[in-house]
Design a protein around this motif. Structure first.
Motif, mmCIF file in Angstrom:
data_model
loop_
_atom_site.group_PDB
_atom_site.id
_atom_site.type_symbol
_atom_site.label_atom_id
_atom_site.label_comp_id
_atom_site.label_asym_id
_atom_site.label_seq_id
_atom_site.Cartn_x
_atom_site.Cartn_y
_atom_site.Cartn_z
ATOM 1 N N TYR A 171 0.830 -1.196 0.000
ATOM 2 C CA TYR A 171 0.000 0.000 0.000
ATOM 3 C C TYR A 171 0.864 1.246 0.000
ATOM 4 C CZ TYR A 171 0.954 -0.331 5.008
ATOM 5 O OH TYR A 171 1.567 -0.444 6.225
ATOM 6 N N ALA A 172 0.241 2.351 -0.375
ATOM 7 C CA ALA A 172 0.933 3.642 -0.320
ATOM 8 C C ALA A 172 0.017 4.620 0.376
ATOM 9 C CB ALA A 172 1.238 4.121 -1.729
ATOM 10 N N TYR A 173 0.619 5.578 1.048
ATOM 11 C CA TYR A 173 -0.208 6.572 1.738
ATOM 12 C C TYR A 173 -0.762 7.562 0.736
ATOM 13 C CZ TYR A 173 1.482 4.651 6.042
ATOM 14 O OH TYR A 173 1.751 3.799 7.065
ATOM 15 N N ILE A 174 -2.066 7.805 0.854
ATOM 16 C CA ILE A 174 -2.683 8.732 -0.082
ATOM 17 C C ILE A 174 -3.419 9.832 0.662
ATOM 18 C CG2 ILE A 174 -2.874 7.104 -1.992
ATOM 19 C CD1 ILE A 174 -5.802 6.670 -1.082
ATOM 20 N N GLY A 175 -3.033 10.064 1.870
ATOM 21 C CA GLY A 175 -3.635 11.158 2.623
ATOM 22 C C GLY A 175 -5.111 10.948 2.873
ATOM 23 N N LEU A 176 -5.867 12.010 2.708
ATOM 24 C CA LEU A 176 -7.291 11.966 3.057
ATOM 25 C C LEU A 176 -8.183 11.562 1.899
ATOM 26 C CD1 LEU A 176 -7.482 15.180 5.250
ATOM 27 C CD2 LEU A 176 -7.620 12.817 6.015
ATOM 28 N N GLU A 177 -7.557 11.080 0.840
ATOM 29 C CA GLU A 177 -8.322 10.823 -0.375
ATOM 30 C C GLU A 177 -9.517 9.883 -0.146
ATOM 31 O OE1 GLU A 177 -7.144 9.186 -4.673
ATOM 32 O OE2 GLU A 177 -5.802 10.689 -3.805
ATOM 33 N N ASN A 178 -9.260 8.831 0.685
ATOM 34 C CA ASN A 178 -10.350 7.889 0.943
ATOM 35 C C ASN A 178 -11.536 8.578 1.608
ATOM 36 O OD1 ASN A 178 -9.013 5.639 -0.063
ATOM 37 N ND2 ASN A 178 -7.887 5.379 1.876
ATOM 38 N N TYR A 179 -11.211 9.497 2.479
ATOM 39 C CA TYR A 179 -12.305 10.199 3.166
ATOM 40 C C TYR A 179 -13.074 11.072 2.184
ATOM 41 C CZ TYR A 179 -10.497 8.485 7.580
ATOM 42 O OH TYR A 179 -10.105 7.680 8.615
#
Ligand SMILES: Nc1ncnc2c1ncn2[C@@H]1O[C@H](COP(=O)(O)OP(=O)(O)OP(=O)(O)O)[C@@H](O)[C@H]1O
Ligand SMILES: [Mg+2]
Lengths: 279, 302, 357
Positions: free
Chosen positions: B56-64
């Motif tokens: 996985y990679a960090y994508i910040g708040l994108e999921n929210y």
């Protein structure tokens, strides 16, 4: 308030009338479930209030290895959860209930907080953990996951109970040379019968009934527990929905619980209220 | 005699025993609750997929952002809150009524208590199936009885009709969980001191006044605790909707929504974001509830 | 070799100091009784010896070695509790044998020791019963038996008889005395009951607010109390106290009381004092020193009577008289005492002795 004799009689009749209404409301669905399960084949689609006493549905469901297997799975899971959660909780309750040490209150609070976690919030992390432990699609995954709701509850109830046991009995045991383990095993355990029955029953019921984890962590039919098995029974089309079989399966699953509820009503209620008073 | 160089006090020894006895439980709870909760929050900031959670990679708040832009999420939030408020209110009122009824000193009380315990103790899945069958549009007993009574002439599709399905689910939930309310309130009722009622009766206070002036205030803490338990339960409701109306958006709860994204769409990122949001939602509701309850208590001086 | 030494022992619960520097040496085989008002720390001190409470400061030695950190089980101590603390789910036989079972003694030896102890305590017919099926006295015997079977050199008792009625208490007191005579274990015994303290003890330790007020044999405490507290605490009915003033006059001291002046042998101290006289040392109608008194009440106790008297200033004192004295309430009489039986305490409540004594 002084009532006349007739007034009192009317009052009694009214109360029994209401008892009857509540009982009917509560029990009729069970009656209907059982009655439907005893109708064979197409008869289930004719609404008749009396059952036929045909056992075809039971024969069908019990000759189906998958259902029997799921019954066994449920039993294994529930029994293991009871044993494991009680074992762990008894030890923890001794520490929290009988020993004064720094960190006790925060830990009690932690257990209380965990018991309020919504299961769904743990799902993805738990999924990963269960895979990592190699428990995915095994009964072990459920036994493990069910600790979330059984362990904190049991610890709370048993801690309260342990605390109420007389201090001098423990001190007498200490003077008699008992190790903490022996105190718990030989002195406290036999004195905790009612609390163990209450918590054990509640843990059993909760594990027997659990659905979300059982649906998510088990992949294949032969490892499923009963609630999932019943939820997943389906027919080849909407009009062939096997309600007879579903009702038979439901009856089989429900009967042990009803027997337990009737036999151990007192313990279940005291466990429930003990759990609630903690808040 | 052997007095060791390091002297460990008796209290320290006992504290060590305490930690030793706690260790297994703490370990289990860490593994089963705290760690997974932390990972759920962590995953909510990543693009992980369920099939390969290690990559996985960090994508910040994108999921929210994805989550909050999904109207279905907001609908499931509305559904959950609506379900919670309505069902818990009805259950509380009904539970109080039945508890008062069962508190009457009559023979048959023990039997009644056992009877009402049953719906609560069986699997929700079974209850759902049972009611599904009774509410069947063609062969269900309910439609049959209504037809016999001449109320309707066509069977009603209770669980397929978007306007009816939520009320039906609430009704079934009331059937399932009112007993829990009854038992907790009944326990509270039985702890009330008998003497104050005797005094009130002698003073000629009417029964209704006794109920509003004595019973309700004294019972308030028991009811409040019971309501909190039900609230926590209702907010995470899953099984009932899942079985009774699995594909209907009208009864989708947040738990169902989150699991669907996570398991069916394998989207661990957004699924975890939904889970985290639910966790926060429930935490906030609990905190508000407990605070209000405490404040009330203080104001009332009980 | 199983004496107990307490060396400047302190117990603190948080900021509260409950035992405040106790020094005490208990000889092997001695029977020592702790007495004192409720909350003075008797139980705490006993529990520190047992190892049930940690010692905050100071040292505890048993048989000469430091025991502060030794767990209770390794101190070779047997203890009897006020509530008996029998294991409710075990029958008497198992209750008695449980400690030996824990120590993994062979079954035959356990049975032998249990049978012996049960016979000794006359509970051998009760071995199959559960504690709930026993009377209070029988439970107490089992509790003592449980301590006996372990054959330890050290016995601790915390108010073992306080839950029993008067008759049983007397019976068990005699029993405990017998046990101590035969077993000869070093014994520390906490009680509220003076009678127990006086009859059982080799030495009595009077505690007050976590400190030792006095240690001595029962007769020493009775005859020569070191302070007003001990004087008032030991003896029943309690000692009478009258305020007075002591002044030096040449080779003598003079004690002035509300009702008169009395010449005493010389004391070094001068100033406010209280005079203490035990009810049994007051003499109606005579004595070396006398006071006028009005009779308030006569309480006949059978063999003797308690006479309540008003000695002016509204102060009342109690005298113990043999038989049934021929006086009525309201009558005026004279009450007196002999100087040898009177106790004087200075304004710090310490006992005063004549110079050279
Ligand atoms: N665990 C504790 N924490 C705080 N204070 C304590 C604790 N145990 C005892 N105390 C205090 O220590 C003091 C002495 O108690 P202790 O039980 O030794 O008295 P006691 O002389 O045995 O009294 P009694 O005759 O009533 O049995 C009391 O003031 C008590 O409140
Ligand atoms: Mg005490």
């Amino acid at each position: 308030m002084v009532r006349s004799a007739t007034g009192r009689r009317l009052h009694r009749i009214a109360i029994y009338g209401l008892f009857a209404v509540v009982a009917l409301y509560t029990l009729f669905p069970f009656y209907w479930m059982i009655a439907s399960s005893l109708k064979s084949g197409q008869a289930i689609f004719d609404v008749t209030f009396l059952p036929d006493l045909k056992f075809n549905n039971y024969e069908a469901i019990l000759s189906d290895g998958v259902f029997l297997r799921s019954l066994l799975n449920s039993l294994v899971v529930a029994a293991s959860v009871v044993a494991l959660s009680l074992g762990l909780a008894i030890a923890a309750a001794y520490a929290l209930g009988r020993i004064d040490f720094r960190g006790r209150s925060p830990i009690m609070f932690l257990f209380l907080a965990v018991s309020m976690f919504p299961q769904i919030a743990l799902l993805s992390g738990l999924f990963e953990m269960i895979r990592w432990l190699g428990l995915y699609n095994t009964l072990g995954s459920l036994i493990f996951a069910y600790m979330i709701f059984t362990l904190p509850f049991n610890i709370w109830v048993l801690t309260t109970f342990m605390r109420s046991l007389p201090r001098q009995i423990e001190e007498a045991a200490i003077m008699d040379g008992c190790s903490p383990l022996r105190i718990v095993r030989c002195i406290f355990l036999p004195m905790m019968g009612p609390a163990l029955i209450s918590t054990g029953l509640l843990a059993f019921i909760a594990s027997w009934n659990e659905f979300l984890f059982a649906l998510t962590f088990i992949l294949t039919d032969e490892n499923r527990t009963v609630p999932v098995a019943i939820a997943l029974i389906s027919g080849s089309s909407r009009y062939e929905f096997p309600y007879g079989a579903i009702m038979a399966a439901s009856t089989i699953v429900t009967v042990p619980l009803i027997v337990m509820a009737l036999l151990f009503q007192k313990y279940i209620v005291s466990g429930l209220t003990a759990g609630a008073v903690k808040g | 005699m052997a007095t060791g160089a390091i002297r460990i006090g008796l209290n320290a020894k006992r504290a060590r025993t305490a930690w030793l006895f706690l260790a297994p439980s703490l370990l289990v709870l860490f593994a089963v609750a705290l760690w997974p909760l932390g990972r759920t929050f962590l995953f909510s900031f990543t693009d992980a997929f369920l099939t390969e959670p290690d990559i996985y990679a960090y994508i910040g708040l994108e999921n929210y952002f994805t989550l909050f832009e999904d109207p279905l999420w907001w609908q499931s939030v509305r559904n959950t809150l609506y379900f919670t408020v309505v069902s818990v209110s009805i259950e509380t009122a009904l539970g109080l009524a039945i508890a008062l009824l069962l508190n009457a000193h009559m023979s048959g009380r023990g039997f009644m208590r056992a009877v009402i315990l049953i719906p609560w103790s069986i699997p929700v899945v079974v209850s759902a199936r049972m009611w599904q069958w009774m509410l069947h549009d063609q062969f269900g007993i309910l439609n049959h009885v209504l037809k016999l009574m001449g109320v309707i002439d066509h069977g009603i599709a209770w669980t397929a009709n978007p306007d009816l399905v939520m009320p039906v689910i609430i009704a079934v939930d009331v059937w399932i969980t009112t007993p829990f309310m009854v038992l907790l309130i009944l326990a509270g009722l039985q702890m009330l001191p008998k003497s104050i009622y005797e005094a009130a009766s002698i003073d000629g206070v009417s029964e209704w006044r006794q109920f509003t002036a004595l019973t309700l205030p004294l019972l308030a803490p028991s009811i409040a605790v019971a309501v909190l338990f039900r609230l926590l339960d209702a907010l995470r409701m899953f099984d009932l909707s899942f079985v009774l109306s699995s594909n209907s958006d009208d009864t989708k709860t947040v738990s169902i929504y989150a699991r669907e994204v996570l398991v069916n769409f394998q989207d661990m990122g957004v699924g975890s974001a939904a889970s985290a949001a639910i966790f926060l939602m429930i935490a906030v509701v609990t905190a508000i509830y407990v605070t209000v309850f405490r404040l009330n208590r203080k104001l009332l001086g009980v | 070799m199983s004496g107990i030494d307490l060396i400047n022992v302190v117990k603190r619960f948080g900021a509260l100091t409950v035992i405040d520097g106790v020094d005490l040496a208990i000889a092997e085989g001695e029977f020592v009784v702790f007495v004192g008002p409720s909350g003075c720390g008797k139980s705490t001190l006993l529990r520190m010896i047992a190892g049930l409470e940690e010692i905050s400061d100071g040292e505890l030695r048993i048989a000469g070695s430091r025991m502060n950190e030794t767990p209770p089980a390794k101190r070779n101590i047997a203890m009897v509790f006020q509530s008996y603390a029998l294991y409710p789910h075990m029958n008497v036989e198992r209750n008695l044998g449980f400690a030996l079972e824990t120590a993994r003694l062979p079954a035959a030896e356990i049975r032998e020791r249990v049978t012996k102890a049960a016979k000794f305590l006359k509970i051998d017919h009760l071995l199959d019963r559960r504690p709930a099926q026993l009377s209070g006295g029988q439970q107490q015997r089992v509790a003592i038996g449980r301590a006996l079977v372990r054959q330890q050199k050290l016995f601790l008792f915390d108010e073992p008889l306080s839950n029993l009625d008067a008759d049983l208490r007397m019976e068990m007191r005699v029993e405990i005395a017998r046990i101590h005579r035969e077993v000869k274990a070093t014994t520390v015994y906490v009680t509220h009951d003076q009678m127990e303290a006086m009859t059982l003890a080799d030495r009595i330790v009077v505690l007050k607010d976590g400190r030792i007020a006095q240690v001595g044999t029962p007769m020493e405490l009775y005859e020569r109390p070191a302070n007003r507290f001990v004087a008032g605490f030991i003896g029943s009915p309690r000692m009478n106290f009258l305020p007075g003033m002591l002044v030096r006059e040449g080779e003598e001291s003079v004690l002035s009381l509300a009702g008169g002046r009395h010449r005493l042998s010389a004391h070094d101290y001068a100033g406010d004092v209280s005079l203490g006289i035990r009810p049994e040392d007051l003499i109606l109608g005579g004595g070396e020193a006398t006071l006028e008194a009005e009779v308030l009440l006569v309480e006949p106790l059978g063999g003797e009577s308690l006479v309540h008297l008003n000695v002016g200033d509204g102060r009342s004192i109690v005298a113990k008289a043999q038989g049934r004295p021929e006086i009525r309430p309201g009558a005026t009489t004279v009450v007196g005492w002999n100087h040898a039986r009177a106790h004087l305490f200075d304004k710090d409540e310490r006992a005063l002795n004549p110079r050279g004594a």
